[in-house]
Write a protein that holds these residues in place. Structure first.
Motif, short mmCIF file in Angstrom:
data_model
loop_
_atom_site.label_atom_id
_atom_site.label_comp_id
_atom_site.label_asym_id
_atom_site.label_seq_id
_atom_site.Cartn_x
_atom_site.Cartn_y
_atom_site.Cartn_z
N MET A 1 -52.42 -0.54 18.04
CA MET A 1 -51.87 -1.40 18.72
C MET A 1 -51.20 -1.48 20.29
N VAL A 2 -50.74 -0.40 20.33
CA VAL A 2 -50.28 -0.05 21.86
C VAL A 2 -51.22 0.46 22.53
N MET A 3 -52.40 0.94 21.95
CA MET A 3 -53.64 1.21 23.03
C MET A 3 -54.52 -0.12 23.04
N GLY A 4 -54.22 -1.12 22.39
CA GLY A 4 -55.04 -2.30 22.62
C GLY A 4 -56.32 -2.18 21.55
N MET A 5 -56.23 -1.62 20.67
CA MET A 5 -57.29 -1.24 19.76
C MET A 5 -57.04 -2.07 18.41
N ALA A 6 -56.14 -2.97 18.34
CA ALA A 6 -55.62 -3.83 17.18
C ALA A 6 -54.63 -4.89 17.78
N PRO A 7 -54.88 -6.10 17.04
CA PRO A 7 -54.00 -7.09 17.38
C PRO A 7 -52.47 -6.77 17.25
N ALA A 8 -51.58 -7.38 18.34
CA ALA A 8 -50.02 -6.72 18.35
C ALA A 8 -49.46 -7.32 17.02
N LYS A 9 -48.74 -6.35 16.30
CA LYS A 9 -48.14 -6.79 15.18
C LYS A 9 -46.81 -5.82 15.29
N GLY A 10 -45.87 -6.70 14.63
CA GLY A 10 -44.41 -6.05 14.53
C GLY A 10 -44.22 -4.62 13.68
N ILE A 11 -45.03 -3.69 13.80
CA ILE A 11 -45.07 -2.73 12.93
C ILE A 11 -44.60 -1.42 13.62
N PRO A 12 -43.53 -0.95 13.37
CA PRO A 12 -42.76 0.24 14.04
C PRO A 12 -43.54 1.39 14.02
N LEU A 13 -43.12 2.51 14.79
CA LEU A 13 -43.96 3.88 14.54
C LEU A 13 -43.00 4.73 13.78
N PRO A 14 -43.27 5.25 12.62
CA PRO A 14 -42.36 5.86 11.85
C PRO A 14 -41.66 6.96 12.65
N TRP A 15 -40.44 7.20 12.26
CA TRP A 15 -39.46 8.15 12.68
C TRP A 15 -39.27 8.12 14.21
N MET A 16 -39.84 7.39 14.79
CA MET A 16 -39.75 7.14 16.32
C MET A 16 -39.09 5.78 16.64
N SER A 17 -39.61 5.01 16.16
CA SER A 17 -39.12 3.60 16.50
C SER A 17 -37.63 3.25 15.96
N HIS A 18 -36.94 2.42 16.68
CA HIS A 18 -35.51 1.99 16.30
C HIS A 18 -35.73 0.95 15.26
N GLY A 19 -35.36 1.00 14.09
CA GLY A 19 -35.26 0.09 13.05
C GLY A 19 -35.06 0.48 11.70
N GLY A 20 -34.10 0.02 11.02
CA GLY A 20 -33.51 0.38 9.70
C GLY A 20 -34.31 0.39 8.58
#
Length: 377
Positions: free
Chosen positions: A328-347
């Motif tokens: 997603m972040v490289m523009g190779m997939a549609p934008a989705k609200g899927i965080p990056l494990p153990w890096m993104s802020h999200g419980g």
């Protein structure tokens, strides 16, 4: 028994832990804390501190899961799945709305997203189901129908929230278990072909306007660089501007000047690469590769079908998070609200991935107690 433990150099309870996974996991989470420190403007609050605290809390939870006995897990699998399914139903009735979606349950100060818990719950239920089937029934329609319902029921409830990304994640984990259980390959190829043929219908009649905008932006991100394509365009700029060694810790301009949206959640990888460059990106990918390799090793060394399918499904769930976010972040997939494990802020995402880690550690402990007897994926 571990060689160092047998020599008395390291205490046995410490030596028997899966350090080949735990060390990369801790390094990755700690590095994530640094990235979130920078994303928070050079402060531990509001992102870095809560990220590290959540990791410690869910690490304790993973340790508890890892200590569960096999018979108890088998007994509680379906009740746990049913409980999460009822929680998804409760979301539709009394769930809290945020960001235009109804996805959360609140219990005082605690906020839970049941759809996240359903990802490992589906894998657990599917592994238990295929364990109980006689080998001759695995490739029959009589096995596909019940297992299909285990996947479709939560997907239907999650789509009502609406949350397409989580629905796909639930389906991915379940389908991986079905494939590894031994269902005929042509079933999956036929289903994939039918899905491709139905894409126009899904696009025009099943997707919401914002979901169609994501697809259009993915296919032509330069068409609206200041509107629907803004997120991906800024993400690419941040990644490309990092070069080999990056701009330096806490010196990212795209994130600090608010050009890069969500630098602490969905686009944390872009924020990281801007400051740490290709070197930082390769470090993160290496840590993920070590964790996933260990997960697949646990699955391949499992001594029965339940353990093998459970470990493989948990590993696949973690892989889905990683792959989709990076694409997603490289523009190779549609934008989705899927965080990056153990890096993104999200419980919620931290909880899901630590549940998967706990399940893998649990299976690994079972494998050590009962040496492998030839079952392999």
């Amino acid at each position: 028994m571990n060689t160092y433990a047998s020599r008395g150099i390291v205490p046995e309870p410490i030596a028997r832990q899966p350090w080949e996974m735990l060390i990369p996991l801790v390094l990755l989470t700690g590095f994530g804390g640094l990235v979130l420190y920078s994303a928070g403007g050079g402060a531990m609050q509001p992102f870095a501190m809560s990220h590290l605290v959540r990791f410690l809390v869910f690490a304790v939870m993973a340790g508890i899961i890892a200590s569960l006995p096999r018979d108890a897990v088998r007994l509680l699998t379906y009740p746990a799945y049913l409980m999460v399914l009822l929680m998804l139903l409760a979301v539709e009735i009394v769930g809290q709305v945020g960001g235009g979606s109804q996805r959360w349950l609140e219990f005082g100060p605690i906020r839970i997203q049941p759809s996240e818990i359903m990802k490992p719950a589906v894998v657990l239920a599917m592994a238990r189901f295929y364990e109980t089937l006689p080998p001759g029934m695995v490739g029959s329609w009589r096995s596909a129908m019940p297992s299909g319902m285990l996947i479709l029921l939560p997907i239907g409830l999650v789509l009502m929230q609406p949350d397409l990304g989580t629905s796909v994640a639930i389906a991915f984990g379940g389908v991986v278990v079905m494939f590894l259980a031994g269902l005929p390959l042509w079933w999956f190829l036929t289903a994939a072909g039918a899905g491709v043929a139905a894409l126009p219908v899904i696009y025009f009649f099943a997707l919401h306007d914002y979901q169609r905008a994501r697809v259009t932006t993915f296919l032509d991100p330069e068409n609206d660089p200041l509107g629907a394509g803004y997120h991906i365009a800024q993400s690419k700029i941040a990644i490309g501007s990092g070069g080999i060694f990056g701009k330096g810790f806490n010196n990212g301009t795209q994130s600090h000047l608010n050009y890069l949206p969500e630098p602490h959640t969905d686009f944390v990888f872009s924020s990281m690469v801007e400051e740490w460059g290709l070197v930082g990106g390769m470090f993160v990918l290496t840590m993920y590769a070590l964790i996933l390799r260990w997960g697949w090793k646990v699955a391949s060394e499992s001594q029965d079908r339940f353990c093998a399918l459970l470990a493989a499904g948990a590993t696949a769930t973690i892989f889905f998070y990683i792959a989709i976010n990076l694409l997603m972040v490289m523009g190779m997939a549609p934008a989705k609200g899927i965080p990056l494990p153990w890096m993104s802020h999200g419980g919620s995402s931290m909880m899901t991935n630590m549940i998967c880690i706990g399940l893998l550690m649990m299976v690994n402990r079972w494998n050590k107690a009962a040496p492998r007897r030839g079952l392999a994926l």
